[in-house]
Write a protein that holds these residues in place. Structure first.
Motif, PDB file in Angstrom:
ATOM      1  N   LYS A 136       0.644  -1.449  -0.237  1.00  0.00           N
ATOM      2  CA  LYS A 136       0.464   0.457   0.070  1.00  0.00           C
ATOM      3  C   LYS A 136       0.612   1.244  -0.409  1.00  0.00           C
ATOM      4  N   ARG A 137       1.524   1.248   0.874  1.00  0.00           N
ATOM      5  CA  ARG A 137       2.563   2.502   0.812  1.00  0.00           C
ATOM      6  C   ARG A 137       3.567   2.893  -0.566  1.00  0.00           C
ATOM      7  N   VAL A 138       4.125   1.387  -1.133  1.00  0.00           N
ATOM      8  CA  VAL A 138       5.224   1.768  -2.053  1.00  0.00           C
ATOM      9  C   VAL A 138       3.368   2.203  -3.568  1.00  0.00           C
ATOM     10  N   GLN A 139       2.791   1.863  -3.772  1.00  0.00           N
ATOM     11  CA  GLN A 139       1.439   2.357  -4.152  1.00  0.00           C
ATOM     12  C   GLN A 139       1.073   3.646  -4.520  1.00  0.00           C
ATOM     13  N   GLN A 140       1.179   3.870  -2.790  1.00  0.00           N
ATOM     14  CA  GLN A 140       0.511   5.923  -2.925  1.00  0.00           C
ATOM     15  C   GLN A 140       1.648   6.422  -3.169  1.00  0.00           C
ATOM     16  N   ASN A 141       3.060   6.102  -3.720  1.00  0.00           N
ATOM     17  CA  ASN A 141       3.886   6.733  -4.018  1.00  0.00           C
ATOM     18  C   ASN A 141       3.604   6.526  -5.794  1.00  0.00           C
ATOM     19  N   ASP A 142       3.481   8.063  -6.424  1.00  0.00           N
ATOM     20  CA  ASP A 142       3.476   7.814  -7.827  1.00  0.00           C
ATOM     21  C   ASP A 142       4.658   7.379  -8.811  1.00  0.00           C
ATOM     22  N   ILE A 143       5.838   7.802  -8.254  1.00  0.00           N
ATOM     23  CA  ILE A 143       7.207   7.505  -8.585  1.00  0.00           C
ATOM     24  C   ILE A 143       7.227   6.222  -8.480  1.00  0.00           C
ATOM     25  N   TYR A 144       7.075   5.327  -7.511  1.00  0.00           N
ATOM     26  CA  TYR A 144       7.353   4.133  -7.105  1.00  0.00           C
ATOM     27  C   TYR A 144       6.621   2.892  -8.340  1.00  0.00           C
ATOM     28  N   LYS A 145       4.722   3.154  -7.905  1.00  0.00           N
ATOM     29  CA  LYS A 145       3.263   3.116  -8.987  1.00  0.00           C
ATOM     30  C   LYS A 145       3.737   2.641 -10.342  1.00  0.00           C
ATOM     31  N   ASN A 146       4.378   4.252 -11.120  1.00  0.00           N
ATOM     32  CA  ASN A 146       4.704   4.092 -12.444  1.00  0.00           C
ATOM     33  C   ASN A 146       5.818   3.371 -12.391  1.00  0.00           C
ATOM     34  N   LYS A 147       7.071   2.944 -11.952  1.00  0.00           N
ATOM     35  CA  LYS A 147       7.883   1.737 -12.115  1.00  0.00           C
ATOM     36  C   LYS A 147       7.819   0.579 -11.845  1.00  0.00           C
ATOM     37  N   LEU A 148       7.358   0.589 -11.563  1.00  0.00           N
ATOM     38  CA  LEU A 148       6.340  -0.822 -11.545  1.00  0.00           C
ATOM     39  C   LEU A 148       5.616  -1.518 -12.323  1.00  0.00           C
ATOM     40  N   LEU A 149       4.488   0.082 -12.342  1.00  0.00           N
ATOM     41  CA  LEU A 149       4.301  -0.885 -13.800  1.00  0.00           C
ATOM     42  C   LEU A 149       5.382  -0.712 -15.123  1.00  0.00           C
ATOM     43  N   LYS A 150       6.140   0.193 -15.196  1.00  0.00           N
ATOM     44  CA  LYS A 150       7.105   0.017 -16.204  1.00  0.00           C
ATOM     45  C   LYS A 150       7.899  -1.427 -16.064  1.00  0.00           C
ATOM     46  N   LEU A 151       8.282  -1.754 -15.034  1.00  0.00           N
ATOM     47  CA  LEU A 151       9.383  -2.942 -15.524  1.00  0.00           C
ATOM     48  C   LEU A 151       8.946  -3.932 -15.203  1.00  0.00           C
ATOM     49  N   TYR A 152       7.963  -4.138 -14.574  1.00  0.00           N
ATOM     50  CA  TYR A 152       7.417  -5.604 -14.353  1.00  0.00           C
ATOM     51  C   TYR A 152       5.812  -5.914 -15.109  1.00  0.00           C
ATOM     52  N   SER A 153       5.689  -6.955 -15.679  1.00  0.00           N
ATOM     53  CA  SER A 153       4.360  -7.277 -16.380  1.00  0.00           C
ATOM     54  C   SER A 153       3.261  -7.645 -15.584  1.00  0.00           C
ATOM     55  N   ASN A 154       3.949  -8.944 -15.084  1.00  0.00           N
ATOM     56  CA  ASN A 154       3.208  -8.863 -14.309  1.00  0.00           C
ATOM     57  C   ASN A 154       2.187  -8.086 -12.986  1.00  0.00           C
ATOM     58  N   LYS A 155       1.388  -9.277 -12.487  1.00  0.00           N
ATOM     59  CA  LYS A 155       0.534  -7.929 -10.968  1.00  0.00           C
ATOM     60  C   LYS A 155       0.598  -8.376  -9.998  1.00  0.00           C
ATOM     61  N   ARG A 156       1.647  -9.213  -9.611  1.00  0.00           N
ATOM     62  CA  ARG A 156       2.432  -9.753  -8.146  1.00  0.00           C
ATOM     63  C   ARG A 156       3.364  -8.845  -7.776  1.00  0.00           C
ATOM     64  N   ILE A 157       2.485  -7.569  -6.735  1.00  0.00           N
ATOM     65  CA  ILE A 157       2.774  -6.397  -6.542  1.00  0.00           C
ATOM     66  C   ILE A 157       4.293  -6.501  -5.228  1.00  0.00           C
ATOM     67  N   ASP A 158       3.183  -8.008  -4.589  1.00  0.00           N
ATOM     68  CA  ASP A 158       4.239  -8.245  -3.384  1.00  0.00           C
ATOM     69  C   ASP A 158       5.627  -8.657  -3.637  1.00  0.00           C
ATOM     70  N   TYR A 159       5.426  -9.693  -4.296  1.00  0.00           N
ATOM     71  CA  TYR A 159       6.750 -10.666  -4.996  1.00  0.00           C
ATOM     72  C   TYR A 159       7.651  -8.970  -5.790  1.00  0.00           C
ATOM     73  N   ASN A 160       7.236  -8.523  -6.527  1.00  0.00           N
ATOM     74  CA  ASN A 160       7.730  -7.329  -7.825  1.00  0.00           C
ATOM     75  C   ASN A 160       9.184  -5.943  -7.053  1.00  0.00           C
ATOM     76  N   ILE A 161       8.036  -6.073  -5.861  1.00  0.00           N
ATOM     77  CA  ILE A 161       8.823  -4.849  -4.985  1.00  0.00           C
ATOM     78  C   ILE A 161      10.054  -5.445  -3.742  1.00  0.00           C
ATOM     79  N   ARG A 162       9.805  -6.494  -3.602  1.00  0.00           N
ATOM     80  CA  ARG A 162      10.470  -7.455  -3.292  1.00  0.00           C
ATOM     81  C   ARG A 162      11.570  -8.239  -3.625  1.00  0.00           C
TER      82      ARG A 162
END
Length: 596
Positions: free
Chosen positions: A395-421
């Motif tokens: 939730k905290r990562v998703q609240q950061n727009d910069i982080y949120k955009n990087k997750l969307l750009k760098l990872y094609s899957n929706k496993r946000i928990d795993y992608n952060i790790r």
């Protein structure tokens, strides 16, 4: 209609002809593989037969000296077959060559088994005792003999070109990292002689494959490099110059092996722990970093993921009170440690470095995590660290727009928990520079090592037996050349500096996870890279200087301090090192500090 039928018949004939040619070519390729495998199988069978014959002669009724000679012969043939056995039957090789300590398996699956050791090290240690434990020795001989016979009855080798290259490379690295260290010759210290034996087999295998060479010069250069190394191995164990041996012979052999595989036009289907193109042992390119990570991970845009992971590693907003980041405990200037005996609050363990931690198969000091991604979860959930759930971190990562955009750009899957790790783990996996003073010298990039520092390395790899637990080139407990196991040891670390009334550290280590009695006080073997800047030392930070650490080992660990224990794993009673030798060892370890 007739024309169509005629064309159809012609088409069928062409297909049949192609099928026949294809089958012939496939048969030709299979025959080549099969013939070659048959030659190696015959050699393998010969060595197995000779080893079994000598083990069978280890009768307790014959004179002691005669038994010892039969053992030496059995061991000789075991080492001659080592390159083939270790490559083709890794589990049986590990059992037959295991140290004389109990093994615990199956804890994670709740199928815990405590296994008494078998094999040559067990026989060797018992055979050379003043008072022989006949029950233990008889069992070791019987089980070892039966295991060798079982291997002989089930020889089935189908080796392709790339298998042979892998076999050769593994054995070259095995000689450098365990063979010349005394790792598996605990009493006789005849590791140098045994390395000569295993080199003989490499020569035999290359000669069997002579018809694959388009350049006889390449073949001859490779064989000559081995015979040159064998000459230098004819030396006393304690004074052998391992630094010069690796620099002069091992690195040369690795380079020549790459020439061999180019000459054979070998195509590898994938890469194991050792890089398919490694030309230096002490190099960032020597080991395949992906082998130690989740191989299903998306490795695209890896450099960007590393940078993203670095941001997360340094971000305090991922902890409950916004006051702690990974970097709070893992400070870059201290090789990602914190300089404290133990971390604040209720932590009882010293903060380990995360440099080179990627080259492991287990994480945390008690090896409770199986990956760096899993280790991140442990930090997040620890009440004395981040004190969060992974859902809250997401939730905290998703609240950061910069982080949120990087997750969307760098990872094609929706496993946000795993992608952060994965991003954080990717950053940690990048902290392996192999650019220390020692690395640069052994690669021949500079010539600045002092005689004392070279002596320290030679002691580390030989007489002081450090490298039997801290394996080069990473100098941690993950065993080369296959790197499938990260070892845990019980060395008897005391609770304080009081050597007169020494008491064992109260931390039970691995035991706390599964309550296996044989795992009390066992901890993962850490890397000694960067130890010049990572004080204090040991899992409880009891020692503040490397001199204190060396004094502990020199006395024989906890047992040498008078701490009685049943399962201590150090391969010596004491080291009998002089102060000059201790100084040299310390000087060497300081050369392992990474350059900026």
């Amino acid at each position: 209609m007739k024309d169509i039928f005629s064309r159809a018949k012609t088409y069928l004939r062409v297909c049949l002809l192609l099928l026949i040619v294809g089958c012939a070519n496939e048969e030709k390729k299979y025959s080549a593989v099969n013939t070659f495998s048959t030659d190696i199988s015959a050699l393998y069978n010969q060595y197995l037969t000779s080893s079994i014959s000598n083990v069978e002669k280890l009768n307790l009724e014959i004179p002691s000296e005669e038994r010892k000679e039969y053992y030496k012969e059995a061991r000789k043939y075991f080492k001659l077959m080592e390159p083939i056995l270790a490559y083709s039957d890794k589990n049986n090789y590990k059992s037959l060559n295991a140290p004389n300590i109990i093994q615990v398996k199956g804890e994670e699956s709740q199928d815990t088994r405590v296994i008494n050791p078998i094999g040559f090290q067990v026989i060797e240690e018992n055979l050379y005792e003043e008072e022989i434990d006949t029950v233990t020795l008889t069992r070791a001989i019987t089980v070892t003999k039966d295991r060798l016979k079982l291997i002989k009855e089930n020889i089935s080798l189908k080796l392709k070109d790339y298998h042979i290259i892998w076999l050769l490379r593994e054995q070259i690295v095995r000689i450098a990292t365990t063979g010349i260290t005394g790792f598996d010759s605990p009493v006789l210290s005849q590791s140098l002689l045994e390395s000569k034996y295993s080199y003989n087999t490499l020569i035999e295998i290359v000669k069997m494959n002579e018809n694959k060479f388009s350049s006889l010069e390449v073949k001859n250069k490779f064989i000559q490099s081995i015979t040159d190394a064998q000459k230098d191995l004819d030396h006393d164990f304690d004074t052998f110059d391992r630094y010069s041996f690796i620099k002069k012979h091992i690195n040369k052999q690795l380079k020549l092996l790459v020439e061999v595989q180019k000459d054979w036009n070998v195509k590898f289907p994938f890469e194991m722990a050792l890089s398919n193109t490694m030309t230096e042992l002490f190099s960032k390119d020597a080991l395949n970093i992906d082998y130690f990570s989740d191989q299903l991970s998306d490795t695209t845009s890896l450099a960007e993921k590393v940078e993203f992971g670095k941001e997360l590693f340094n971000d305090k907003s991922l902890s409950k009170n916004h006051k702690m980041a990974c970097a709070t405990c893992h400070v870059k200037e201290l090789a990602f440690t914190d300089g404290k005996k133990t971390f604040d609050k209720n932590q009882i363990r010293n903060t380990p470095t995360v440099t080179y931690s990627a080259y492991q198969q287990a994480f945390f000091m008690d090896a409770r995590a199986g990956s760096l991604e899993g280790q991140v979860v442990g930090v997040v959930k620890n009440h004395n660290e981040f004190n969060m759930s992974m859902d809250s971190v997401v939730k905290r990562v998703q609240q950061n727009d910069i982080y949120k955009n990087k997750l969307l750009k760098l990872y094609s899957n929706k496993r946000i928990d795993y992608n952060i790790r994965h991003a954080i783990a990717s950053y940690i996996r990048s902290l392996n520079s192999f650019n220390s003073k020692f690395d640069r010298n052994i690669r021949g990039e500079e010539n600045t090592l002092t005689e004392e520092e070279q002596l320290g390395f030679n002691l580390f790899m030989g007489k002081a037996m450090c490298a039997t637990c801290h394996f080069a080139p990473v100098f941690n407990g993950t065993v080369p050349p296959n790197y499938t196991d990260t070892e845990l040891e019980f060395i008897g670390v005391p609770s304080s500096m009081d050597t007169m009334n020494a008491k064992l550290s109260a931390d039970l280590g691995r035991y706390e996870l599964f309550k296996t009695p044989e795992r009390k006080h066992f901890f993962k073997t850490p890397t000694v890279r960067n130890t010049g800047v990572t004080a204090p030392y040991m899992h409880n930070g009891v020692y503040t200087t490397l001199q204190e650490v060396m004094d502990f080992y020199n006395k024989g660990g906890g047992a040498g301090l008078g701490i009685e224990n049943e399962y201590q794993t150090l391969p010596f009673d004491n080291l009998s090192l002089t102060q000059q030798e201790i100084d040299a060892l310390i000087a060497f370890t300081k050369t392992l500090t990474d350059a900026e």
